[in-house]
Design a protein around this motif. Structure first.
Motif, PDB file in Angstrom:
ATOM      1  N   HIS A   1       0.505  -1.647  -0.020  1.00  0.00           N
ATOM      2  CA  HIS A   1      -0.077   0.382  -0.317  1.00  0.00           C
ATOM      3  C   HIS A   1       0.906   1.113   0.000  1.00  0.00           C
ATOM      4  CE1 HIS A   1       1.301  -0.189   4.181  1.00  0.00           C
ATOM      5  NE2 HIS A   1       0.931   1.294   4.206  1.00  0.00           N
ATOM      6  N   MET A   2       1.864   1.480   0.534  1.00  0.00           N
ATOM      7  CA  MET A   2       3.138   2.312   0.139  1.00  0.00           C
ATOM      8  C   MET A   2       3.311   2.897  -0.617  1.00  0.00           C
ATOM      9  SD  MET A   2       3.833   4.492   2.744  1.00  0.00           S
ATOM     10  CE  MET A   2       3.449   3.165   4.324  1.00  0.00           C
ATOM     11  N   THR A   3       3.774   3.630  -1.164  1.00  0.00           N
ATOM     12  CA  THR A   3       3.807   4.385  -2.283  1.00  0.00           C
ATOM     13  C   THR A   3       5.586   4.599  -2.808  1.00  0.00           C
ATOM     14  OG1 THR A   3       3.722   6.743  -3.114  1.00  0.00           O
ATOM     15  CG2 THR A   3       1.987   5.102  -2.902  1.00  0.00           C
ATOM     16  N   ILE A   4       6.379   4.342  -3.430  1.00  0.00           N
ATOM     17  CA  ILE A   4       7.890   4.717  -3.664  1.00  0.00           C
ATOM     18  C   ILE A   4       8.159   6.538  -2.945  1.00  0.00           C
ATOM     19  CG2 ILE A   4      10.247   5.377  -4.988  1.00  0.00           C
ATOM     20  CD1 ILE A   4       8.809   2.509  -6.326  1.00  0.00           C
ATOM     21  N   ASP A   5       7.358   7.530  -3.710  1.00  0.00           N
ATOM     22  CA  ASP A   5       6.951   9.207  -3.418  1.00  0.00           C
ATOM     23  C   ASP A   5       7.565   8.933  -1.663  1.00  0.00           C
ATOM     24  OD1 ASP A   5       6.735   9.230  -6.400  1.00  0.00           O
ATOM     25  OD2 ASP A   5       5.105  10.009  -5.969  1.00  0.00           O
ATOM     26  N   LYS A   6       6.136   8.221  -1.339  1.00  0.00           N
ATOM     27  CA  LYS A   6       5.782   8.369   0.237  1.00  0.00           C
ATOM     28  C   LYS A   6       7.237   7.346   0.767  1.00  0.00           C
ATOM     29  CE  LYS A   6       3.256   9.654   4.053  1.00  0.00           C
ATOM     30  NZ  LYS A   6       3.126  10.997   3.995  1.00  0.00           N
ATOM     31  N   LEU A   7       8.153   6.237   0.338  1.00  0.00           N
ATOM     32  CA  LEU A   7       9.211   6.361   1.198  1.00  0.00           C
ATOM     33  C   LEU A   7      10.595   6.639   1.109  1.00  0.00           C
ATOM     34  CD1 LEU A   7       8.664   2.501  -0.177  1.00  0.00           C
ATOM     35  CD2 LEU A   7       8.180   2.628   2.439  1.00  0.00           C
ATOM     36  N   ILE A   8      10.279   7.571  -0.336  1.00  0.00           N
ATOM     37  CA  ILE A   8      11.525   8.381  -0.593  1.00  0.00           C
ATOM     38  C   ILE A   8      11.176   9.705   0.857  1.00  0.00           C
ATOM     39  CG2 ILE A   8      12.695   9.859  -2.092  1.00  0.00           C
ATOM     40  CD1 ILE A   8      11.533   7.606  -4.255  1.00  0.00           C
ATOM     41  N   GLU A   9      10.209  10.236   0.212  1.00  0.00           N
ATOM     42  CA  GLU A   9       9.404  11.503   1.702  1.00  0.00           C
ATOM     43  C   GLU A   9      10.032  11.246   2.658  1.00  0.00           C
ATOM     44  OE1 GLU A   9       5.421  13.414   3.626  1.00  0.00           O
ATOM     45  OE2 GLU A   9       5.186  12.508   1.408  1.00  0.00           O
ATOM     46  N   ILE A  10       9.904   9.627   3.835  1.00  0.00           N
ATOM     47  CA  ILE A  10      10.180   8.856   5.073  1.00  0.00           C
ATOM     48  C   ILE A  10      11.664   9.457   4.703  1.00  0.00           C
ATOM     49  CG2 ILE A  10      10.365   6.808   6.417  1.00  0.00           C
ATOM     50  CD1 ILE A  10       7.883   6.065   5.489  1.00  0.00           C
ATOM     51  N   LEU A  11      12.592   8.553   3.177  1.00  0.00           N
ATOM     52  CA  LEU A  11      14.187   8.940   3.492  1.00  0.00           C
ATOM     53  C   LEU A  11      14.574  10.349   3.748  1.00  0.00           C
ATOM     54  CD1 LEU A  11      14.483   5.787   1.081  1.00  0.00           C
ATOM     55  CD2 LEU A  11      15.446   5.995   3.784  1.00  0.00           C
ATOM     56  N   SER A  12      13.578  11.208   3.314  1.00  0.00           N
ATOM     57  CA  SER A  12      14.072  12.925   3.150  1.00  0.00           C
ATOM     58  C   SER A  12      14.426  13.346   4.736  1.00  0.00           C
ATOM     59  CB  SER A  12      12.859  13.778   2.319  1.00  0.00           C
ATOM     60  OG  SER A  12      13.389  13.079   1.606  1.00  0.00           O
ATOM     61  N   ALA A  13      13.232  13.034   5.231  1.00  0.00           N
ATOM     62  CA  ALA A  13      12.968  13.380   6.477  1.00  0.00           C
ATOM     63  C   ALA A  13      13.363  13.090   7.792  1.00  0.00           C
ATOM     64  CB  ALA A  13      12.098  12.206   7.530  1.00  0.00           C
ATOM     65  N   LEU A  14      14.062  11.617   7.149  1.00  0.00           N
ATOM     66  CA  LEU A  14      15.177  11.302   7.942  1.00  0.00           C
ATOM     67  C   LEU A  14      17.379  11.601   7.111  1.00  0.00           C
ATOM     68  CD1 LEU A  14      14.470   7.393   8.121  1.00  0.00           C
ATOM     69  CD2 LEU A  14      14.370   8.844   9.873  1.00  0.00           C
ATOM     70  N   ARG A  15      17.164  12.702   6.933  1.00  0.00           N
ATOM     71  CA  ARG A  15      18.165  13.251   5.531  1.00  0.00           C
ATOM     72  C   ARG A  15      18.697  12.530   5.282  1.00  0.00           C
ATOM     73  NH1 ARG A  15      16.509  18.293   6.422  1.00  0.00           N
ATOM     74  NH2 ARG A  15      16.323  18.843   9.161  1.00  0.00           N
ATOM     75  N   ILE A  16      18.182  11.451   4.813  1.00  0.00           N
ATOM     76  CA  ILE A  16      18.333  10.116   3.585  1.00  0.00           C
ATOM     77  C   ILE A  16      19.124  10.693   1.887  1.00  0.00           C
ATOM     78  CG2 ILE A  16      18.956   7.809   2.794  1.00  0.00           C
ATOM     79  CD1 ILE A  16      18.226   6.731   6.053  1.00  0.00           C
ATOM     80  N   LYS A  17      19.873  10.731   1.267  1.00  0.00           N
ATOM     81  CA  LYS A  17      19.619  10.952  -0.008  1.00  0.00           C
ATOM     82  C   LYS A  17      19.596   9.622  -1.195  1.00  0.00           C
ATOM     83  CE  LYS A  17      23.475  15.293   0.219  1.00  0.00           C
ATOM     84  NZ  LYS A  17      24.568  15.291  -0.613  1.00  0.00           N
ATOM     85  N   VAL A  18      18.474   9.412  -1.294  1.00  0.00           N
ATOM     86  CA  VAL A  18      17.799   8.605  -3.038  1.00  0.00           C
ATOM     87  C   VAL A  18      18.541   9.219  -4.520  1.00  0.00           C
ATOM     88  CG1 VAL A  18      16.184   7.162  -3.416  1.00  0.00           C
ATOM     89  CG2 VAL A  18      16.058   8.221  -0.829  1.00  0.00           C
ATOM     90  N   ALA A  19      19.285   8.151  -4.351  1.00  0.00           N
ATOM     91  CA  ALA A  19      19.242   7.786  -5.995  1.00  0.00           C
ATOM     92  C   ALA A  19      19.417   6.800  -6.389  1.00  0.00           C
ATOM     93  CB  ALA A  19      21.080   8.510  -6.264  1.00  0.00           C
ATOM     94  N   ILE A  20      18.739   7.328  -7.692  1.00  0.00           N
ATOM     95  CA  ILE A  20      18.069   5.784  -8.674  1.00  0.00           C
ATOM     96  C   ILE A  20      18.713   6.278 -10.180  1.00  0.00           C
ATOM     97  CG2 ILE A  20      15.825   5.096  -9.532  1.00  0.00           C
ATOM     98  CD1 ILE A  20      14.248   6.453  -7.135  1.00  0.00           C
ATOM     99  N   LYS A  21      18.708   4.649 -10.715  1.00  0.00           N
ATOM    100  CA  LYS A  21      19.913   4.415 -12.109  1.00  0.00           C
ATOM    101  C   LYS A  21      19.427   3.967 -12.526  1.00  0.00           C
ATOM    102  CE  LYS A  21      24.249   4.894 -10.210  1.00  0.00           C
ATOM    103  NZ  LYS A  21      25.937   4.844  -9.622  1.00  0.00           N
ATOM    104  N   ALA A  22      18.540   3.938 -14.008  1.00  0.00           N
ATOM    105  CA  ALA A  22      18.118   3.521 -14.691  1.00  0.00           C
ATOM    106  C   ALA A  22      19.226   3.057 -16.191  1.00  0.00           C
ATOM    107  CB  ALA A  22      17.165   4.196 -15.280  1.00  0.00           C
ATOM    108  N   LYS A  23      19.180   1.672 -16.561  1.00  0.00           N
ATOM    109  CA  LYS A  23      19.972   1.244 -17.233  1.00  0.00           C
ATOM    110  C   LYS A  23      18.707   0.592 -18.809  1.00  0.00           C
ATOM    111  CE  LYS A  23      22.325  -2.555 -15.093  1.00  0.00           C
ATOM    112  NZ  LYS A  23      23.462  -3.315 -15.206  1.00  0.00           N
ATOM    113  N   ALA A  24      19.103   0.218 -19.852  1.00  0.00           N
ATOM    114  CA  ALA A  24      18.591  -0.110 -20.834  1.00  0.00           C
ATOM    115  C   ALA A  24      18.816  -1.638 -20.724  1.00  0.00           C
ATOM    116  CB  ALA A  24      19.050  -0.183 -22.280  1.00  0.00           C
ATOM    117  N   ALA A  25      17.680  -2.960 -20.633  1.00  0.00           N
ATOM    118  CA  ALA A  25      18.424  -4.130 -20.844  1.00  0.00           C
ATOM    119  C   ALA A  25      19.280  -4.879 -21.671  1.00  0.00           C
ATOM    120  CB  ALA A  25      16.931  -5.466 -20.402  1.00  0.00           C
TER     121      ALA A  25
END
Length: 95
Positions: free
Chosen positions: A71-95
């Protein structure tokens, strides 16, 4: 009472069994693991974490920490991490 053998699975197999997208499940799993580790290392209680994030209840924190993130969105999880002052980096690459 005889217990059945516990079946261990990797994330890909688990996501397939549950009928959910593997990549979304993997990202959520990594974000939740980071939240759990940080809270454990810094002795942040469920109540304290809930108070740090607007709109986050202790009930939802409990679900996160027990692995119930459907039920938890990725956005909300990132919001929680931001509140903890943890930086999030997402990488994408072609398969």
């Amino acid at each position: 009472m005889k217990l059945g053998k516990i079946k261990t699975q990797n994330l890909a197999a688990l996501a397939e069994d549950w009928g959910i997208d593997y990549q979304v499940f993997k990202i959520k799993s990594e974000l939740v693991d980071t939240i759990k580790s940080y809270c454990r290392e810094h002795s942040i209680s469920q109540r304290k974490l809930a108070s740090m994030v607007p709109g986050l209840t202790q009930d939802r924190v409990s679900k996160i920490l027990s692995g119930q993130v459907g039920h938890m969105t990725i956005d909300k999880l990132i919001e929680i991490l931001s509140a903890l002052r943890i930086k999030v980096a997402i990488k994408a690459k072609a398969a």
